[in-house]
Scaffold this motif. Sequence first.
Motif, PDB file in Angstrom:
ATOM      1  N   ARG A   5       1.248  -1.019  -0.292  1.00  0.00           N
ATOM      2  CA  ARG A   5      -0.005  -0.289   0.207  1.00  0.00           C
ATOM      3  C   ARG A   5       0.786   1.330  -0.109  1.00  0.00           C
ATOM      4  NH1 ARG A   5      -3.360  -0.464   5.216  1.00  0.00           N
ATOM      5  NH2 ARG A   5      -1.684  -1.617   5.580  1.00  0.00           N
ATOM      6  N   ARG A  11      -0.683   7.728   6.778  1.00  0.00           N
ATOM      7  CA  ARG A  11      -2.332   6.669   6.875  1.00  0.00           C
ATOM      8  C   ARG A  11      -2.294   5.944   5.444  1.00  0.00           C
ATOM      9  NH1 ARG A  11      -5.018  10.934   4.615  1.00  0.00           N
ATOM     10  NH2 ARG A  11      -6.387  10.300   2.896  1.00  0.00           N
ATOM     11  N   MET A  13      -2.489   3.575   2.329  1.00  0.00           N
ATOM     12  CA  MET A  13      -3.808   3.406   1.684  1.00  0.00           C
ATOM     13  C   MET A  13      -3.840   2.363   0.086  1.00  0.00           C
ATOM     14  SD  MET A  13      -4.558   7.696   1.423  1.00  0.00           S
ATOM     15  CE  MET A  13      -5.702   7.637   0.268  1.00  0.00           C
ATOM     16  N   ASP A  42      -3.687   8.990  -7.186  1.00  0.00           N
ATOM     17  CA  ASP A  42      -3.149   8.645  -5.964  1.00  0.00           C
ATOM     18  C   ASP A  42      -1.830   9.302  -6.318  1.00  0.00           C
ATOM     19  OD1 ASP A  42      -5.043   6.160  -5.449  1.00  0.00           O
ATOM     20  OD2 ASP A  42      -4.190   5.364  -6.905  1.00  0.00           O
TER      21      ASP A  42
END
Length: 102
Positions: A5, A11, A13, A42
């Motif tokens: 990820r 965080r 993602m 992204d």
Amino acid sequence: MTQLRNFIDGRWMTPSGKDSWRVVDPATTEVLAVGHVSSVADVAEAVAAAKAALTGWAVLTHGERAVLLHTLADRLAADGHTICSLETANAGKPIAGFRDDE
């Protein structure tokens, strides 16, 4: 199986791209992890987060930055064995090569 990820703005993602790729242990052909390609959205989110973080980083003194970078280095060193083991499986290089050279 590990799903790779992105770490964006504090965080984890999952990338939203359609295509995926695999990390394969060259010694065993075992699939170690699977990741998805990051989409343009992204990447835009990651760039925006980095630009926002730069404001806070820029006001730190050299000493404050040094403390943060040394803390990061200490954390990496504390996980050195794990990092070496993962990279050994990823590249097939003997663990001593990563531990001693890289």
